[in-house]
Design a protein around this motif. Sequence first.
Motif, PDB file in Angstrom:
ATOM      1  N   GLY A 110     -12.924  -8.789  -7.844  1.00 38.28           N
ATOM      2  CA  GLY A 110     -11.645  -8.421  -8.849  1.00 38.28           C
ATOM      3  C   GLY A 110     -11.374  -7.309  -8.752  1.00 38.28           C
ATOM      4  N   MET A 163      -5.703  -3.474 -19.995  1.00 35.00           N
ATOM      5  CA  MET A 163      -6.581  -2.815 -18.939  1.00 35.00           C
ATOM      6  C   MET A 163      -7.841  -2.887 -19.511  1.00 35.00           C
ATOM      7  SD  MET A 163      -4.093   0.567 -18.532  1.00 35.00           S
ATOM      8  CE  MET A 163      -4.955   1.228 -17.084  1.00 35.00           C
ATOM      9  N   MET A 213       0.916  -1.117   0.269  1.00 39.71           N
ATOM     10  CA  MET A 213      -0.087   0.116   0.084  1.00 39.71           C
ATOM     11  C   MET A 213       0.959   1.154  -0.094  1.00 39.71           C
ATOM     12  SD  MET A 213      -3.262   0.820   0.254  1.00 39.71           S
ATOM     13  CE  MET A 213      -4.126  -0.596   1.045  1.00 39.71           C
ATOM     14  N   ILE A 214       0.777   1.949  -1.061  1.00 39.00           N
ATOM     15  CA  ILE A 214       1.369   3.208  -0.980  1.00 39.00           C
ATOM     16  C   ILE A 214       0.915   4.538  -0.545  1.00 39.00           C
ATOM     17  CG2 ILE A 214       3.285   2.261  -2.692  1.00 39.00           C
ATOM     18  CD1 ILE A 214       1.762   4.262  -4.899  1.00 39.00           C
ATOM     19  N   THR A 215       1.360   5.619   0.015  1.00 43.45           N
ATOM     20  CA  THR A 215       0.722   6.663   0.372  1.00 43.45           C
ATOM     21  C   THR A 215       1.260   7.810  -0.131  1.00 43.45           C
ATOM     22  OG1 THR A 215       2.319   6.520   2.315  1.00 43.45           O
ATOM     23  CG2 THR A 215       0.139   5.549   2.625  1.00 43.45           C
ATOM     24  N   ARG A 237      -8.450  -4.459  -6.038  1.00 44.91           N
ATOM     25  CA  ARG A 237      -7.056  -3.730  -6.172  1.00 44.91           C
ATOM     26  C   ARG A 237      -7.018  -2.419  -6.934  1.00 44.91           C
ATOM     27  NH1 ARG A 237      -1.336  -6.888  -7.305  1.00 44.91           N
ATOM     28  NH2 ARG A 237      -0.163  -5.238  -7.782  1.00 44.91           N
ATOM     29  N   GLY A 247      -5.398  -1.041  -9.764  1.00 45.83           N
ATOM     30  CA  GLY A 247      -5.246  -2.360 -10.812  1.00 45.83           C
ATOM     31  C   GLY A 247      -5.176  -1.637 -11.999  1.00 45.83           C
ATOM     32  N   PHE A 248      -5.792  -2.381 -12.827  1.00 46.79           N
ATOM     33  CA  PHE A 248      -6.071  -2.049 -14.371  1.00 46.79           C
ATOM     34  C   PHE A 248      -7.173  -1.403 -14.834  1.00 46.79           C
ATOM     35  CE2 PHE A 248      -2.626  -5.047 -16.262  1.00 46.79           C
ATOM     36  CZ  PHE A 248      -1.653  -4.745 -15.454  1.00 46.79           C
ATOM     37  N   THR A 249      -8.051  -1.084 -13.692  1.00 41.79           N
ATOM     38  CA  THR A 249      -9.585  -0.709 -13.840  1.00 41.79           C
ATOM     39  C   THR A 249      -9.386   0.837 -13.823  1.00 41.79           C
ATOM     40  OG1 THR A 249     -10.079  -1.322 -11.590  1.00 41.79           O
ATOM     41  CG2 THR A 249     -10.329  -2.538 -13.336  1.00 41.79           C
ATOM     42  N   ARG A 301       4.806   2.037 -17.019  1.00 41.11           N
ATOM     43  CA  ARG A 301       4.559   0.778 -17.179  1.00 41.11           C
ATOM     44  C   ARG A 301       3.235   0.317 -16.062  1.00 41.11           C
ATOM     45  NH1 ARG A 301      10.696  -1.391 -16.368  1.00 41.11           N
ATOM     46  NH2 ARG A 301      10.176  -0.742 -14.275  1.00 41.11           N
ATOM     47  N   VAL A 302       2.396  -0.244 -16.841  1.00 40.31           N
ATOM     48  CA  VAL A 302       1.249  -0.612 -15.892  1.00 40.31           C
ATOM     49  C   VAL A 302       1.805  -1.674 -14.921  1.00 40.31           C
ATOM     50  CG1 VAL A 302      -0.716   0.021 -17.532  1.00 40.31           C
ATOM     51  CG2 VAL A 302       0.380  -2.267 -17.553  1.00 40.31           C
ATOM     52  N   ALA A 303       2.696  -2.409 -15.466  1.00 42.54           N
ATOM     53  CA  ALA A 303       3.358  -3.533 -14.603  1.00 42.54           C
ATOM     54  C   ALA A 303       3.606  -3.035 -13.110  1.00 42.54           C
ATOM     55  CB  ALA A 303       4.478  -4.160 -15.239  1.00 42.54           C
ATOM     56  N   ASP A 304       4.058  -1.807 -12.883  1.00 42.21           N
ATOM     57  CA  ASP A 304       4.765  -1.372 -11.719  1.00 42.21           C
ATOM     58  C   ASP A 304       3.613  -0.629 -11.064  1.00 42.21           C
ATOM     59  OD1 ASP A 304       7.204  -1.658 -12.311  1.00 42.21           O
ATOM     60  OD2 ASP A 304       7.261  -0.079 -13.687  1.00 42.21           O
ATOM     61  N   ARG A 305       2.221  -0.704 -11.242  1.00 39.04           N
ATOM     62  CA  ARG A 305       1.080  -0.161 -10.428  1.00 39.04           C
ATOM     63  C   ARG A 305       0.965  -1.035  -9.208  1.00 39.04           C
ATOM     64  NH1 ARG A 305      -4.108   1.467 -13.966  1.00 39.04           N
ATOM     65  NH2 ARG A 305      -3.090   2.837 -15.153  1.00 39.04           N
ATOM     66  N   ARG A 306       1.231  -0.101  -7.937  1.00 40.95           N
ATOM     67  CA  ARG A 306       1.004  -0.805  -6.669  1.00 40.95           C
ATOM     68  C   ARG A 306      -0.237  -0.414  -5.939  1.00 40.95           C
ATOM     69  NH1 ARG A 306       6.186   0.855  -3.353  1.00 40.95           N
ATOM     70  NH2 ARG A 306       6.083   2.521  -4.965  1.00 40.95           N
TER      71      ARG A 306
END
Lengths: 197, 472
Positions: free
Chosen positions: B297, B168, B1-3, B300, B303-305, B268-273
């Motif tokens: 689903g 996404m 979880m990032i803040t 997150r 996420g990708f949504t 990069r979408v890959a790096d989404r936390r």
Amino acid sequence: MSGYSVKVVEGKYNLSGEFHTIEPNQPILDEKGKLCGITNPRRIVHHHSLGGEAPFFQAITRGRLLATRCDNKNCKDGFGSIFLPYRIHCPDCLERNTEIDVTDLANKTARVYSFMVCERSGAFNTLEKPIRFVNVEFDGVATILMSYLLGKQEPKIGMKVRPIFRTKKPTYTITDLAFVPAETAEKDLPADFTFSK
Amino acid sequence: MITFSKRQLKIPKFARDVYLVTGGNSEFRRAFPEKRTEELCIEALQEAAKYVGMTATELKKYIHTCYYGHFADHFGDQLLGEAVIHDRLGLDPLGNIGVKTGGATGGSTIWEAAKAVASGYSDCTLAMGWERMDEVPTDEGNNYISCAADKDWETPLGHIYTGYYAVMAQKYWNVYGREEESFRRTLAEISVKNHGYAYHNPFAQAGMKITVEDVLKSPVVAYPLRALDACLMSVGASCVILADKETAYQMCKQPLLLYCAAGSHTLRVADRRDMEIPLLPNETEETYKDLDKEFPGGERYPGFTGFLAARMAAYYAYNWTGIKDPCEDLDLVELHDAFTISDVQTYEDIGIRPYGRGRTYVESGDCYHTNPKTGKPGKLPANLSGGLIGCMHAVGATGIMQVVDLMYQIHGRHAEIHGDPERWKRYGKQKPKDWEDLQVKGAKRGLAISHAGVGSHVTCTIVMQPDARLDK
């Protein structure tokens, strides 16, 4: 284009051969012969440093999957986070991350978070179409790796998958890593790919 | 979880008000073999001058610094293309700079030009954007665009940016769309609407009267997205002129207040936390209490949504301008409809609807100029220009074109510009016999979202009548 080589010798690039070719240009005319423009052909080879990510790209050619982890106890958001894509520095504290081998974790827990079957590609694509993009989650990893699925099965969200590696004839690019459905047998792997070693 | 820290979440403000004086577009097409880029930029600047009754020479005398939006040097095959345009516009010896933020380049260019006025450095600035996407074959164009993704981790995967975005779309389709046929039809409706509005826009590249069935029968690009769900590839230019209050009122009678805020997220979408949903003024923690139960689903975030960058741009802009609820406080919007599904995602990111409920903005008829269900004015009409799907996506110009079209609306001059038969003729087009006036009656406030690819950069520009301001 071939006939060139790039090496690093004593920390410097050592280049030999041809890195670009010159081709004559052509006029662009309309149907009445009026000049509208010209073509500007060129072929150029760049040489690109993988820098601190090079261990990742070398490891996938040897059948291993590397990630990194923030081990800075003073990093409030990042401490303990595992990054795949391999991230040289923690995005929060910017300290250098610790490299870790997540091959076994990936073999056991990789699953499809999202996917896309893409019929089209851009110029210079080397992957067979349709390309089956998969975004892969792993237990305990903070990020969602983008890769592609090989084999005949169509991807689904939640599908369990396993990493495979182009250990024979590697390209040293991210395409040396792919995934297959978890139940795939070794004999059914695409040419040049193996499971982890 | 990032803040995020309080300082990072500070509500922005300008040191002095910034006004939109004028703006202009070139025509937009897939290709302009007979015109150089500078000709299109000059066309846009001449349009802007004419709009306020000036000559280009007179307008140029006010400009102090210049901001040029141009996404890809590759496309125009000219490094420092900004300097070529600046030279051809005859704007020496003014300071100028290029801006590049992918698909958000147009919005970011306005962001930069506005800050220069707000700081007092300049009293009047030019924000000009363009793109030249017709000088390579489409697959090589796709390769160039894919080079705006991470070259080591993404580009080798097909050299096709659409694919990086489409994962996404697939997640949204699965989680919030529940893969329902009815949702697929709603997406198609957006394409029908935007091509339909472009039909009445003389600047537009792809005005068409099509049906939901036409969209559903168009070729699959990446399931569930089809060719008619996607934005255009275009050539063209747009510009706006910004100024401080005193200068703006010297230049024209009705300058509009302009605000512009920006957000970002991983390239990069890959790096989404994972993180908590940042809330907009019309939301509370209660809004999302049961989101993951209702939409399995979707636990997150983003996420990708969702697009964090769009959410943050709206967060900064709404809290700054005093907008509480976009559906109540805005009269129209121009959104970055790169794909029909990303349009729906943006409805949620900017609070037109809460996350998971974006489709109802279309299904209620609220997004139309005239609500097809009630025959009354739509509550918050979207993309009356035709958007990226119907009008254009000449990347560096797109975010600026949106603001120009909002300006026509808020000045009540939309029909004067879009309905001018001479303009249709000049562009080699026949003004449709069934041409419709899409003026939003009494429009006072509008919003434009300019968005880069998978959401690395997003700007939120709000323009309004000075007497409609909410922040004082």
